[in-house]
Design an enzyme around this catalytic site. Structure first.
Site, PDB file in Angstrom:
ATOM      1  N   ASP A 343      -6.649  -5.295   3.806  1.00  0.00           N
ATOM      2  CA  ASP A 343      -6.449  -4.387   4.926  1.00  0.00           C
ATOM      3  C   ASP A 343      -5.305  -4.895   5.809  1.00  0.00           C
ATOM      4  O   ASP A 343      -5.216  -6.090   6.109  1.00  0.00           O
ATOM      5  CB  ASP A 343      -7.746  -4.299   5.735  1.00  0.00           C
ATOM      6  CG  ASP A 343      -7.642  -3.375   6.916  1.00  0.00           C
ATOM      7  OD1 ASP A 343      -7.485  -2.171   6.697  1.00  0.00           O
ATOM      8  OD2 ASP A 343      -7.720  -3.864   8.061  1.00  0.00           O
ATOM      9  N   GLU A 379      -2.649  -3.155   1.449  1.00  0.00           N
ATOM     10  CA  GLU A 379      -2.354  -2.025   2.317  1.00  0.00           C
ATOM     11  C   GLU A 379      -1.082  -2.437   3.046  1.00  0.00           C
ATOM     12  O   GLU A 379      -1.132  -3.238   3.986  1.00  0.00           O
ATOM     13  CB  GLU A 379      -3.487  -1.772   3.318  1.00  0.00           C
ATOM     14  CG  GLU A 379      -3.213  -0.554   4.186  1.00  0.00           C
ATOM     15  CD  GLU A 379      -4.278  -0.330   5.253  1.00  0.00           C
ATOM     16  OE1 GLU A 379      -4.597   0.838   5.529  1.00  0.00           O
ATOM     17  OE2 GLU A 379      -4.768  -1.323   5.821  1.00  0.00           O
TER      18      GLU A 379
END
Length: 703
Positions: A343, A379
């Site tokens: 993330d 990401e």
């Protein structure tokens, strides 16, 4: 209580069969107390007797798995200097393998008194805090090991442990919403039907429910608020939180592996749940604030934040990097996971200010013999300056391709001048990855994910509808690139309903047949809706959970998705290991890929540049695949012709001459998902095919 010196390694609590070793890093501590809790919550404290290389440690005989514990760190409390030790706060072990309980956001958890930010709060936080748990590391893996499915054979399914199973009628109620529920035969059957090879689990590291949500009666459903990087989240355990969650997680992994399904974890190493300088003291802040968090240069009271959450992990410090790498290795070696999705991964590469692909984090991952061998998915953005880094990660990495998502959404809703961009994304985004000698597998293709509209809502809403989140619809993305097909939300209009169903199938067909690695968002194949809410991070309820009753009404869509996955798995032309070159290869008389007009003639520069081209054909030449199999043999496949019409009117296509193929059979038709008509008859070169508005037909030809 007699404590032995013990060992500084490994960090955390380590049970050896006769007792437990405790070791914790702190450069700033003057004294550290180990706090043990019995079943009645009575606390016993003992000083860790040894300090070696900035690690405090001790060994307690006859401390067994299931023992709850925490730490109290004595040291300087000088927030202006970045020092925040407070022994009145019970602290989680950063290396805890299991966590019991959850915090209640009492004022005692904070090192200041509410309304007095410069005060010092010496209230005991133990009655309101979580506790670390000693675990038994022994588990019968039955010869299990990570699967190592090649990227080009991978189909990823992004799933939420709780949301996937809470409403499944075939799963016993006592294991719904748990790791055991994810491994239930009903789930395995569904994954296998869809051709899923990897389940990407939304955060399962121990996380905290934000105070702002708790005060509204909401919860952090998504879990992007980690406090324990080694502990499986205790709320997803069905039969205990004194280490049982570790057994249950391992059992889930073992069961999925037996079904040939990899387990990828969505991990949040960019920040922790302690928030900004006004946040609670739960663990890292009270142990060694300056080591674990990135502080503002010249203003160490405040946190440097590129995550939008209040803090960022200090990847400039050796101890933070060790924590990160130790955690990754633990989940691979001890928990047998097959990869990670990072993330806001750009934050981990900010060793100084800029996102730097030569940062220490990338170097450590690249040279690590364990972590470097599993799937690493970035990401590739954060909220800091220059944080959008799609295409900018090193060769070892794959990336969530946000440009693919945006382009496919625009393409199928009929945005002008999107064809050239679509061609780049459909063929693997060579413009982003080829210059670094990366391959199409570097692109993790997705159109929907947990963050944003579901597929059902993408074709049903023009605007977000997030009122239930309690922020007056201000939260969530405003530019969704969605189209409601003529009505906002549910409708009884049969034409709009039919168009929406075609659009869902168009998007799924594009996703599954593009070069790169496809990722399906959980429930999209079941028509899952969030009623227009594009930010259900706080909706731990039926709004976000998969509605399996709805699945029965969407069997056609589920079967359609499964057939697409089977087609992809059967034909290597859809999962090439190298980019198309746009020229004949290995004796083939035609290019490896050709873009044709509706009259079967090659598209001209004018066609590409017009911005008004809404219908075209794509020829994929199965004879021109440059890949080789594991024995070194050149891979040969059938050829395929994709007829695409994104226009609001029907279009007539003329099929190319027999140079491209001697006969064609429809294997996918988004306007006729059951192939009730077109699947029966072969089409001959030069014949015509009618395409309904906004639809796609995939034709297959042997050579």
């Amino acid at each position: 209580m007699h404590i032995w010196p013990g060992s500084p390694y490994p960090l955390g609590s380590t049970f050896d069969g006769g007792g437990t070793n405790f070791a914790i890093f702190s450069e700033v501590a003057e004294r550290i107390e180990l706090c043990l809790f019995d079943d009645a919550g009575v606390e016993s404290r003992v000083n860790l007797p040894e300090r070696n290389g900035l690690v405090w440690h001790g060994y307690l005989p006859q401390v067994w798995p299931g023992q709850r514990y925490g730490y109290r760190v004595h040291g300087p409390y000088e927030p202006a200097s970045g020092l925040r030790c407070n022994p009145s706060k019970l602290l989680l072990d950063p290396y805890a393998k299991a966590v019991d309980g959850e915090i209640d956001w009492d004022e005692a958890l904070f090192s200041y008194k509410f309304g007095e930010p410069d005060s010092f709060n010496d209230s005991d936080s133990a009655p309101h805090a979580m506790t670390s748990v000693v675990i038994n590391p022994y588990f019968d893996w039955a010869h299990d090991r990570p699967l190592r499915v090649p990227y080009n054979d991978t189909v990823i399914y992004e799933a939420h442990v709780k949301g996937m199973t809470m409403r499944h009628p075939g799963i016993p109620e006592d294991v719904r919403g748990s790791y055991a529920g994810m491994a239930h035969p009903a789930m395995i059957k569904h994954f296998k039907k869809l051709g899923v090879t990897a389940v990407e689990l939304m955060p399962v590291h121990q996380f905290v429910h934000d105070s702002t949500l708790a005060h509204k009666g909401l919860r952090n459903y998504w879990g992007y608020n980690t406090i324990g990087f080694f502990a499986p989240h205790n709320d997803y355990a069905s039969f205990g939180t004194r280490g049982q969650q570790v057994y249950e997680f391992k059992s889930m992994v073992r069961t999925l592996h037996r079904a040939g399904i990899e387990v990828i974890l969505d991990v949040v190493y960019n920040h922790t749940a302690e928030g900004n300088h006004m946040g609670p003291t739960l663990s890292f802040r009270g142990i060694d604030n300056r080591a674990y968090y990135r502080l503002v240069d010249g203003d160490e009271k405040h946190y440097y934040d590129t995550t939008g959450t209040g803090n960022s992990l200090n990847v400039r410090h050796h101890e933070s990097l060790r924590l990160l790498m130790d955690s990754l290795r633990y989940w691979v070696t001890d928990m047998h996971v097959d990869g990670f999705r990072f993330d806001l991964a750009s934050s981990l590469a900010r060793e100084f200010h800029e996102v730097d692909r030569l940062s220490a984090f990338f170097d450590l991952v690249n040279q690590d013999p364990i972590v470097s061998q599993v799937k690493l998915i970035a990401e590739p953005w954060d909220v800091g300056d220059g944080g959008y880094q799609v295409g900018g990660f090193p060769p070892l990495w794959t990336e969530w391709n946000g440009k693919y998502r945006d382009t496919v959404r625009d393409f199928w809703r009929g945005e002008p001048a999107s064809l050239g961009e679509f061609a780049a994304r459909f063929t693997g985004s060579s413009d982003l990855y080829e210059a670094d000698n990366r391959r199409p597998i570097a692109s993790i293709n997705f159109v929907t994910a947990h963050d944003g509209f579901t597929l059902e809502d993408l074709v049903s809403y023009n605007e977000k509808h997030n009122e239930d989140n309690g922020e007056d619809n201000r939260d969530g993305e405003n530019h969704n690139r969605s189209w409601n097909c003529g009505a906002e939300g549910p409708t009884d209009d049969s034409e709009i309903y039919a168009l929406r169903e075609r659009q869902k199938r168009n998007i799924l067909a594009t996703l599954m047949l593009s070069q790169g690695v496809p990722m399906i968002a959980h429930g999209d194949e079941l028509g899952r809706s969030q009623q227009g809410n594009n930010n259900v991070y706080c909706q731990d309820n039926e709004l976000s959970w998969v509605d399996w009753d709805r699945a029965r009404a969407n069997e056609v869509l589920t079967d359609f998705t499964a057939r697409l996955a089977a087609l992809r798995a059967e034909h290597p032309i859809f999962r090439r290991q190298r980019f198309f070159q746009g020229r004949p290869l290995r004796g083939s008389g035609i290019d490896d890929i050709a873009w044709l007009r509706t009259d079967a003639q090659p598209m001209s520069d004018e066609d590409w540049d017009s911005g008004d081209t809404h219908a075209m054909a794509i020829h994929l030449n199965g004879r021109g695949i440059p890949d080789r199999d594991e024995l070194g043999e050149r891979i040969v496949d059938d050829s395929f012709l994709l007829l695409i019409n994104t226009h609001h009117e029907e279009h007539t296509f003329t099929l190319p001459d027999e140079t491209y193929g001697k006969a064609w059979v429809a294997v996918v038709d988004t306007a006729d998902p059951l192939l009730a008509d077109t699947g029966r008859y072969p089409f001959t070169p030069g014949s015509t095919v009618e395409l309904r508005c906004r639809s796609m037909i995939v034709l297959q030809s042997g050579y």
